[in-house]
Design a protein around this motif. Sequence first.
Motif, short mmCIF file in Angstrom:
data_model
loop_
_atom_site.label_atom_id
_atom_site.label_comp_id
_atom_site.label_asym_id
_atom_site.label_seq_id
_atom_site.Cartn_x
_atom_site.Cartn_y
_atom_site.Cartn_z
N THR A 266 -5.34 -9.06 13.90
CA THR A 266 -4.25 -8.10 13.98
C THR A 266 -3.91 -7.55 12.59
O THR A 266 -4.07 -8.24 11.58
N ILE A 267 -3.44 -6.33 12.58
CA ILE A 267 -2.96 -5.68 11.37
C ILE A 267 -1.54 -5.23 11.63
O ILE A 267 -1.26 -4.55 12.62
N THR A 268 -0.61 -5.60 10.75
CA THR A 268 0.79 -5.25 10.89
C THR A 268 1.21 -4.40 9.71
O THR A 268 0.96 -4.75 8.56
N ILE A 269 1.87 -3.29 10.01
CA ILE A 269 2.36 -2.38 8.97
C ILE A 269 3.88 -2.42 9.01
O ILE A 269 4.49 -2.15 10.04
N LYS A 270 4.49 -2.78 7.87
CA LYS A 270 5.94 -2.86 7.78
C LYS A 270 6.42 -1.96 6.65
O LYS A 270 5.81 -1.93 5.58
N PRO A 271 7.52 -1.22 6.87
CA PRO A 271 8.05 -0.42 5.77
C PRO A 271 8.55 -1.29 4.64
O PRO A 271 9.08 -2.38 4.86
N ARG A 272 8.36 -0.82 3.44
CA ARG A 272 8.78 -1.57 2.26
C ARG A 272 10.20 -1.16 1.92
O ARG A 272 10.50 0.01 1.77
N GLY A 273 11.10 -2.13 1.79
CA GLY A 273 12.50 -1.85 1.46
C GLY A 273 12.63 -1.32 0.05
O GLY A 273 11.93 -1.73 -0.84
N GLN A 274 13.56 -0.38 -0.13
CA GLN A 274 13.76 0.22 -1.46
C GLN A 274 14.44 -0.74 -2.36
O GLN A 274 15.30 -1.42 -2.19
N PHE B 31 10.80 6.35 6.56
CA PHE B 31 10.75 5.16 5.70
C PHE B 31 10.15 5.39 4.32
O PHE B 31 10.21 4.51 3.47
N GLY B 32 9.51 6.50 4.07
CA GLY B 32 8.87 6.74 2.78
C GLY B 32 7.38 6.43 2.84
O GLY B 32 6.81 6.23 3.91
N THR B 33 6.74 6.37 1.67
CA THR B 33 5.28 6.22 1.63
C THR B 33 4.81 4.82 1.27
O THR B 33 3.61 4.56 1.29
N ARG B 34 5.71 3.90 0.97
CA ARG B 34 5.31 2.54 0.57
C ARG B 34 5.48 1.58 1.75
O ARG B 34 6.55 1.51 2.35
N TYR B 35 4.42 0.81 2.03
CA TYR B 35 4.40 -0.11 3.17
C TYR B 35 3.78 -1.43 2.78
O TYR B 35 3.02 -1.52 1.81
N MET B 36 4.09 -2.45 3.55
CA MET B 36 3.48 -3.77 3.40
C MET B 36 2.45 -3.92 4.52
O MET B 36 2.79 -3.77 5.70
N ILE C 77 -1.01 7.05 9.94
CA ILE C 77 0.39 6.73 10.12
C ILE C 77 1.10 8.03 10.50
O ILE C 77 0.83 9.08 9.92
N PRO C 78 1.99 7.99 11.48
CA PRO C 78 2.66 9.22 11.92
C PRO C 78 3.53 9.83 10.82
O PRO C 78 4.13 9.12 10.01
N LYS C 79 3.59 11.14 10.81
CA LYS C 79 4.38 11.87 9.82
C LYS C 79 5.85 11.51 9.94
O LYS C 79 6.56 11.39 8.94
N VAL D 228 0.84 -1.19 0.00
CA VAL D 228 0.00 0.00 0.00
C VAL D 228 0.88 1.25 0.00
O VAL D 228 2.06 1.19 0.32
N GLU D 229 0.28 2.35 -0.35
CA GLU D 229 0.99 3.63 -0.37
C GLU D 229 0.22 4.63 0.50
O GLU D 229 -1.01 4.73 0.42
N ALA D 230 0.95 5.36 1.33
CA ALA D 230 0.34 6.35 2.21
C ALA D 230 -0.08 7.57 1.40
O ALA D 230 0.64 8.02 0.52
N LYS D 231 -1.28 8.10 1.71
CA LYS D 231 -1.76 9.30 1.06
C LYS D 231 -1.57 10.48 1.99
O LYS D 231 -1.81 10.38 3.19
#
Length: 65
Positions: free
Chosen positions: A57-65, A43-48, A35-37, A6-9
């Motif tokens: 449960t919902i887990t949000i992980k930063p997506r590696g570049q 980490f950027g705007t792309r997450y898993m 998601i906090p600013k 997903v991508e943060a808006k």
Amino acid sequence: MKEREVEAKRLVGKKLVRGKVYEYEYYTLPLNLYIPKSMVEKFGTRYMLEVDEDNGTITIKPRGQ
């Protein structure tokens, strides 16, 4: 477990207080997750997004570049 990328808006809000307009920005993901600013700046705007329906449960992980 379901996984998706997903991508943060970026959203801009406005608030009127005693005749003065204040603007603020915040970031959101699908499923109405905020998601906090600072996390977006780091980490950027792309997450898993991992949703485990069995445990609820919902887990949000930063997506590696």
